[in-house]
Every structure is written in C-alpha cells, then in structure tokens.
Design a protein around this motif. Structure first.
Motif, short mmCIF file in Angstrom:
data_model
loop_
_atom_site.label_atom_id
_atom_site.label_comp_id
_atom_site.label_asym_id
_atom_site.label_seq_id
_atom_site.Cartn_x
_atom_site.Cartn_y
_atom_site.Cartn_z
N GLY A 43 0.81 -1.22 0.00
CA GLY A 43 0.00 0.00 0.00
C GLY A 43 0.84 1.27 0.00
O GLY A 43 0.31 2.39 -0.05
N VAL A 44 2.17 1.15 0.01
CA VAL A 44 3.01 2.36 0.05
C VAL A 44 2.83 3.19 -1.21
O VAL A 44 2.62 4.41 -1.14
CB VAL A 44 4.52 2.00 0.21
N MET A 45 2.87 2.54 -2.37
CA MET A 45 2.81 3.29 -3.63
C MET A 45 1.51 4.10 -3.70
O MET A 45 1.53 5.26 -4.11
CB MET A 45 2.91 2.30 -4.78
N ALA A 46 0.42 3.50 -3.28
CA ALA A 46 -0.87 4.20 -3.35
C ALA A 46 -0.87 5.44 -2.46
O ALA A 46 -1.52 6.44 -2.78
CB ALA A 46 -2.00 3.25 -2.92
N ASP A 47 -0.14 5.40 -1.37
CA ASP A 47 -0.06 6.57 -0.49
C ASP A 47 0.98 7.58 -0.97
O ASP A 47 0.83 8.79 -0.79
CB ASP A 47 0.35 6.14 0.94
N LEU A 48 2.07 7.04 -1.54
CA LEU A 48 3.21 7.91 -1.87
C LEU A 48 2.94 8.80 -3.09
O LEU A 48 3.28 10.00 -3.08
CB LEU A 48 4.45 7.05 -2.13
#
Ligand code: NAP
Ligand code: ZN
Length: 366
Positions: A43-48
C-alpha cells in the motif's frame, strides 16, 4: 559514550503524510527503488504517489531489486538515476531495496564502478534518501549500513558510511500487514538479533540498554499474536517499533559473530537473512554467556525473565534449521567468518575449534 542518528524518524500510522514537507525539501525528481511487488502490495505506492504529486515532485521507478541485492543491480540503478535526471531516492521495501538504494546513492554521487562500491575511501558524498520499510526486521531505515552480495565471489558483506543514513524514515505498520507468515517471523528474528547483538557487542552502548530491553519485550509480547492474527495492527505496530529500535541499536553497536555466521548460509543455502541469524541464536547466547554474565543478568532483569525462560520462548518458533553442510564447507568458512569485521566486534572471538562446533550444531545428519 557517543550517540549519532541523523535520520528524522516518523513512527506512526499516517507517517508518510506527516513526513510530506520533509520529503518535498529533498528535490524535484525522485528515483523510487523497490522490490518485485511489495511496494504495491504493502500500500506504500498508493499513499506515496499523491504525496509526491502534491509537492510537484516527479518520479521514475527502479523496480525488481531482489533479496540480497547484488552489485550489478546497484550499477543498473546508478545508470537509471543518471538517465532520468533524478535528484534524490525513495526506497520502499525490506532491507534489500533500502540497502540497494543506499549503495546507488554512493555509486551516483561518487561515480563508483562495481569494484569500488566497498571502498570507503571513495565514499565522499551521497544523495538524499527516504526509506519506507515494509518489513519489521532490518532497521535499515535508521542505519548507515548497506549489505550487498558479490555474485562473482558468492560473498555477502556489508559496509558502513555515515553518509547513507536515510534523511527520512517512514515506519508505518500498515505497510507490513501484507507480509507472509514466514517473512513476518524471519524479519522479527532479525530485529531480535540486532537487539541482542547490542548487548553482546564490544561497542555496546549502556545508554541504549532500556531501548534494547523495550524492543525485545515488544517482540516477546507480540510475535506469536502477529503470526496467529496477521491483520492485527497493534501487534504489527509493536514489531515495527522493535525493528526500528534494533536498527538504532546496531547503528551504534554494529552486528557481531551472529551476523557473520548467518551470511554464508544465505548465500550458500538461500536461507533468509533473519532465519540465518535465528538458527544460531541460542548457540551464540550460550557461547557468550560465561563472559557476559553481568550484561545478560542486566538484560534479563530488565525483561523480567530468566535466560532459560527466554530460550524456551525462542525455541517455540521454527528456527532450528539444519542443513547439509559438508566438512569441506565448514573448513573453508572458518577462516572467512573469523576474518570478518563483525566477528572482531564480538565479546569473545572463538577459536577455530569452537567455531567448528557452532557450525556443526546446524549440520543435518544424513
Ligand atoms: P527483503 O529481502 O527486503 O524482502 C524479503 C521478501 O519479503 C521479498 O520477497 C519481498 O518482496 C517481501 N516483502 C517485503 N515487504 C513486503 C510486504 N509488505 N508484503 C509482502 N511481501 C513483502 O527482506 P528483509 O529481511 O527486510 O531484508 C533482508 C536484507 O537486509 C538482507 O540482505 C540483509 O542482509 C539486509 N540487512 C540490512 C541491514 C542494514 O542495517 N542495512 C540490517 C540487517 C539486514 P519484494 O521483492 O516484492 O520486495
Ligand atoms: Zn540483520
């Protein structure tokens, strides 16, 4: 006693959003260094991406860093960073992408070739680095180390440079919820190893003892629960905190014989890093115990348990791995392990016969 930690650490839910203004100050184009799929699964990419967009930061992605990154992957990252005219790096993943990003930073800033990566005299500059861990093991987000594998010599080894402490570390346990049970266990054992090695190391820092005890307690209290209920966020958050505490510990104390023993088992048998430490954890503690009575008494007082109780808890996890290790491998590895920097930082340096017995303790009987 000296403490040094130039990393701004955000350790909470929503850490990425809270760190946004510090990321925005690092540059205008980021190279995102990540593994095969964890940057997305976590889920990092979706937040970043929205955070970067809001700060007018463009990016390029260098994916596919494999476990135990090799020197060639660092040079490919260097070429991509230069070609896409980035000015800082964001690493997402476990220790492998974070360590690769640190080495890419040095390779770009100092124009290093493959055979120069370990040459600390050439480490004069670095690039700003943001580290977003998706495992709760290495603590690489707060250390000055990068561990690489030279596939030509089949040698895995780390180096340290204060220049590669990440500028910003974003530790959010929600990014660790997608870990498999195996990686959850192995990385937690790695963190436990770092914390214990802070007690063992001849560079032991008394000031860190309460933090070390806190980290170990967090692992003891939460590891089983995390393995039983992988979606239970408070247990993950505790393990994430313990992992960062482990990183802060080894940033000061370095790792010891425990890690020096584990590295060849990873390169020769593919045993994941944390498990390679875990398979020797009891043997190492028993080996050091006579010389470290006071230190271990202090630790177990802080933990409120005895050494035997600790070992019985530890042995409740499947970490007692045995491998088909030949006598020839043992004889070849003894001088190699004894020559490492990690071994020299150990409180007791084993002689060849003692090391042989430790290695034989993990030999599968065929
Ligand atoms: P890792 O090698 O980075 O990753 C292990 C596996 O976990 C990979 O398959 C990875 O997949 C997967 N993974 C990572 N995060 C995930 C997530 N949130 N959800 C699902 N899968 C996920 O593991 P690590 O144990 O964190 O790092 C080990 C490396 O760090 C070793 O090379 C070790 O020597 C080094 N290390 C460095 C330090 C230091 O201070 N620098 C300290 C200790 C160890 P992907 O391929 O998709 O990413
Ligand atoms: Zn480690």
């Amino acid at each position: 006693m000296m403490l040094y930690l130039p990393t701004r650490i955000f350790l909470e839910e929503g850490a990425l959003q809270k760190a946004a203004k510090y990321i925005a100050a690092l540059g205008k184009k980021a190279l995102i260094v990540c593994g095969q799929s964890s940057a997305y699964k976590s889920g990092v990419m979706a937040d970043l991406l929205p955070v970067l967009q809001a700060a007018d930061i463009t990016h390029d992605i260098y994916p596919g860093i494999r476990e135990n990154p090799d020197l060639q992957s660092i040079l490919r990252g260097k070429a991509q960073f230069i070609a896409s005219q980035c000015d800082f790096i964001i690493a997402i993943g476990g220790g492998s992408p974070i360590d690769a990003a640190k080495a890419i930073s040095l390779a770009v800033a100092n124009d290093l070739a493959e055979d120069q990566l370990y040459n600390s005299a050439l480490h004069q500059k670095s690039l700003p680095l943001v580290a977003i861990p998706t495992t709760h093991g290495t603590g690489s987000e707060v250390t000055q180390y990068s561990v690489l594998t030279d596939t030509k010599s089949s040698k895995k080894a780390g180096f340290g440079s204060e220049l590669i402490f990440p500028r910003v570390a974003i530790v959010d346990a929600r990014y660790m919820m997608s870990l498999s049970p195996e990686v959850s266990l192995n990385t937690s054992i790695d963190a436990l190893s770092h914390l214990l090695e802070g007690v063992y190391s001849i560079q032991r820092n008394e000031f860190l003892m309460p933090l070390i005890a806190k980290g170990i307690k967090l692992i003891i209290q939460n590891l089983s629960q995390c393995l039983e209920k992988p979606d239970y966020l408070p247990a993950r958050a505790a393990l994430a905190q313990a992992s960062t505490l482990g990183g802060i510990t080894i940033a000061h104390s370095s790792t010891t014989l425990q890690h020096a023993l584990g590295y060849p088992f990873t390169t020769a048998f593919g045993i994941p890093h944390g498990l390679a430490n875990g398979m020797f954890m009891e043997q190492i503690m028993n080996f050091y115990a006579p010389a470290l009575q006071n230190e271990l008494n202090q630790l177990f007082d802080l933990l409120g348990m005895s050494k035997d109780e600790f070992l019985s808890w530890l042995n409740g996890f499947p970490i007692q791995i045995k491998v088909e290790l030949s006598e020839a491998q043992i004889e070849a590895w003894i001088p190699m392990i004894l020559a490492t920097r990690n071994t020299r930082i150990s409180p007791v340096i084993p002689n060849a016969e003692q090391l042989r017995r430790i290695l034989q303790s993990v030999q599968k009987q065929v």
